[in-house]
Design a protein around this motif. Sequence first.
Motif, short mmCIF file in Angstrom:
data_model
loop_
_atom_site.label_atom_id
_atom_site.label_comp_id
_atom_site.label_asym_id
_atom_site.label_seq_id
_atom_site.Cartn_x
_atom_site.Cartn_y
_atom_site.Cartn_z
N GLY A 58 0.85 -1.21 0.00
CA GLY A 58 0.00 0.00 0.00
C GLY A 58 0.87 1.25 0.00
N TYR A 59 1.90 1.25 0.86
CA TYR A 59 2.80 2.39 0.96
C TYR A 59 3.58 2.60 -0.34
CZ TYR A 59 6.98 5.04 2.20
OH TYR A 59 8.00 5.95 2.20
N LEU A 60 4.13 1.48 -0.88
CA LEU A 60 4.96 1.58 -2.10
C LEU A 60 4.13 2.07 -3.28
CD1 LEU A 60 7.12 -1.66 -1.74
CD2 LEU A 60 7.90 0.70 -1.50
N ARG A 61 2.86 1.62 -3.35
CA ARG A 61 2.00 2.09 -4.46
C ARG A 61 1.79 3.60 -4.35
NH1 ARG A 61 -1.88 -2.92 -4.51
NH2 ARG A 61 -0.74 -4.19 -6.01
N SER A 62 1.66 4.08 -3.10
CA SER A 62 1.42 5.52 -2.93
C SER A 62 2.66 6.34 -3.34
CB SER A 62 1.02 5.83 -1.49
OG SER A 62 2.15 5.70 -0.65
N LEU A 117 9.79 5.76 -7.42
CA LEU A 117 10.60 4.54 -7.45
C LEU A 117 11.30 4.32 -8.79
CD1 LEU A 117 8.18 2.02 -5.63
CD2 LEU A 117 10.31 2.98 -4.71
N SER A 118 12.39 3.58 -8.75
CA SER A 118 13.11 3.23 -9.99
C SER A 118 12.25 2.26 -10.80
CB SER A 118 14.44 2.56 -9.65
OG SER A 118 14.20 1.32 -9.00
N GLU A 119 12.57 2.13 -12.10
CA GLU A 119 11.79 1.24 -12.97
C GLU A 119 11.80 -0.19 -12.43
OE1 GLU A 119 9.69 2.09 -15.40
OE2 GLU A 119 10.27 4.09 -14.70
N GLU A 120 12.99 -0.62 -11.97
CA GLU A 120 13.16 -1.98 -11.44
C GLU A 120 12.23 -2.19 -10.23
OE1 GLU A 120 15.15 -4.25 -12.84
OE2 GLU A 120 14.79 -5.78 -11.31
N SER A 121 12.20 -1.20 -9.35
CA SER A 121 11.37 -1.34 -8.14
C SER A 121 9.88 -1.28 -8.48
CB SER A 121 11.74 -0.26 -7.12
OG SER A 121 13.02 -0.55 -6.61
N LYS A 122 9.54 -0.47 -9.50
CA LYS A 122 8.12 -0.41 -9.90
C LYS A 122 7.65 -1.81 -10.29
CE LYS A 122 7.85 4.34 -11.48
NZ LYS A 122 8.34 5.19 -12.54
N LYS A 123 8.54 -2.51 -11.04
CA LYS A 123 8.18 -3.86 -11.49
C LYS A 123 8.04 -4.80 -10.30
CE LYS A 123 10.89 -3.70 -15.61
NZ LYS A 123 12.21 -4.10 -16.00
N ARG A 124 8.81 -4.51 -9.24
CA ARG A 124 8.83 -5.44 -8.10
C ARG A 124 7.65 -5.26 -7.14
NH1 ARG A 124 15.30 -5.54 -6.91
NH2 ARG A 124 15.69 -7.58 -7.83
N ARG A 179 15.90 4.62 -2.05
CA ARG A 179 16.35 4.66 -0.65
C ARG A 179 15.56 5.72 0.12
NH1 ARG A 179 18.33 0.36 0.62
NH2 ARG A 179 17.76 1.15 2.65
N MET A 180 15.23 6.84 -0.57
CA MET A 180 14.47 7.89 0.12
C MET A 180 13.07 7.41 0.46
SD MET A 180 16.10 11.19 -1.69
CE MET A 180 14.76 12.28 -1.56
N VAL A 181 12.49 6.65 -0.48
CA VAL A 181 11.14 6.11 -0.24
C VAL A 181 11.22 5.08 0.91
CG1 VAL A 181 9.28 4.72 -1.26
CG2 VAL A 181 10.42 6.48 -2.62
N ILE A 182 12.26 4.25 0.88
CA ILE A 182 12.39 3.16 1.86
C ILE A 182 12.57 3.71 3.28
CG2 ILE A 182 13.88 1.20 2.57
CD1 ILE A 182 14.56 1.03 -0.55
N GLU A 183 13.24 4.87 3.39
CA GLU A 183 13.49 5.46 4.72
C GLU A 183 12.20 5.62 5.52
OE1 GLU A 183 15.72 9.20 4.88
OE2 GLU A 183 17.43 8.03 4.11
N ASP A 184 11.11 6.00 4.84
CA ASP A 184 9.85 6.24 5.55
C ASP A 184 8.89 5.04 5.46
OD1 ASP A 184 10.68 8.72 6.30
OD2 ASP A 184 9.94 9.68 4.44
#
Length: 473
Positions: free
Chosen positions: A228-232, A237-244, A261-266
Amino acid sequence: MPPKKKATATKKKTTKVVKKTTKKAPAKKTVAKAKPAAKKAVSPKKRAVKTPQSLRGMRDLLPKDAQLWKNMFHTAENIAESYGFARLQTPLVEEAGLFVKSIGKGTDIVDKEMYLFEFEGLKLALQPEMTAVTVRSFINHGMHVDPQPVKMWYWSPMYRHDRPQAGRYRQFYQFGAEVFGEKSPVMDAEVISTAYHYIKDLGIDAQVKINSIGTLEDRQNYLVELVGYLRSKRSYLSEESKKRINKNPLRILDSKDEGDRMVIEDAPQIIDWLSEDSKNYFMKIIEYLDELEIPYVLDPTLVRGLDYYTDTVFEIFYETPDEENKMKELALGGGGRYDGLVEMLGGQPTDGCGFSVGVDRVALVLKQKMHEEGPGEPEKCVYIAHLGDQANRRALRIIEDLRKGGIQVKHNLAKASLKGQLEQASKFGCSHTFILGQKEVQDGTIIVRDMDSGSQETIDQKKIGKEITKILS
Ligand code: HAM
């Protein structure tokens, strides 16, 4: 038949011309014969021979590094056996399904890196890792009825078709150990301790990073929140992470991309989704690590790239400069707990925990250290030289007797010249050369030459073993 006659006439004419030329100008004859011979010497066929090369990402481990690899292997053997592990050796080829089931679809290893091939209708793979193989062996050989815990270690080549670079190869070696049949935080701590002390015993100051990813249920609850967080934050996100996001969202936490990394921090942290049992289990491991004085860092983003883990995951890192001289972390080893894996592969429910160290990376660090700190004390050696046929045979006998007594000496019995043998002894860096000539063979003596000072003394042949042991000790 007029055309035939014509041809014969022409042939005769040509022969005559050649004969005429040969007689009149012998010099030309030489030139005419020499030309084809010269062509033969550099035949186009010979030039086209291409020496086969080792495959990209695969390396020969050369004799000049043999001592380093021997040390790494013996240190592994010693430490594993001192912690009570027995060696397991398995084939390098397995059914591909073993890895697909255990490591999981959506992981880099299964999706991109396996060496796959079909043979006699079977889908096969070169082993990319050994945990699944150890589990297969545990089940196949009914080890669940053996006294528990069952503790096994391995040293074997692995195959992953990744992009090669320094410290990343397509064939690399792992030293690893796995414990089955006992779930206790002290086991996890002991596994971490074995891996950590292996690297430490080799003289590398590495760091342990540790995290808990909880039970399968904890993880499923956490994943709902994480996805849910990653979709928001998808657009950052990088292309690779979008796919993941849908395929393997946990792996995004491992990303090195700066935006990621900035997204992952929160991002929500898995520790907040752990059940009380998993949390307590994790805290106990930490207490044991404190007790064992193993330095560690808690890393809530550490998830590891294989699906079979439950609860404990850890990695061992070494800080090293990259090509641009920026410090980066090199993972020397990793591991964790995998309580559901034996059952998932068809065995009795059995808990498991283990680690693997990437030995090629350890070798890389050791070589880098040797380069920075100098090679250290060279290995001590002595040389046995001979002069004459009789001495040659006696030297052969002496070398064989010494070998049987566990004493190694340098020698070259095929070299006849004493000067050449002494030069070789110097090249090896031997401190002493034992010289056997005709006279010494008859006297039952041998000359001991100090290679630095050039001083020589003669001793009884019976004392060779004792003298060499004294020099080498
Ligand atoms: P892994 O993290 O995939 O874990 O690999 C362990 C170590 O192998 C890495 O930390 C790294 O040092 C080395 N390694 C991995 N890939 C390469 C490569 N391409 N070239 C050189 N070295 C490499 C496992 O394999 C799990 N089986 C560990 C484990 C054991 N978990 C539980 N028990």
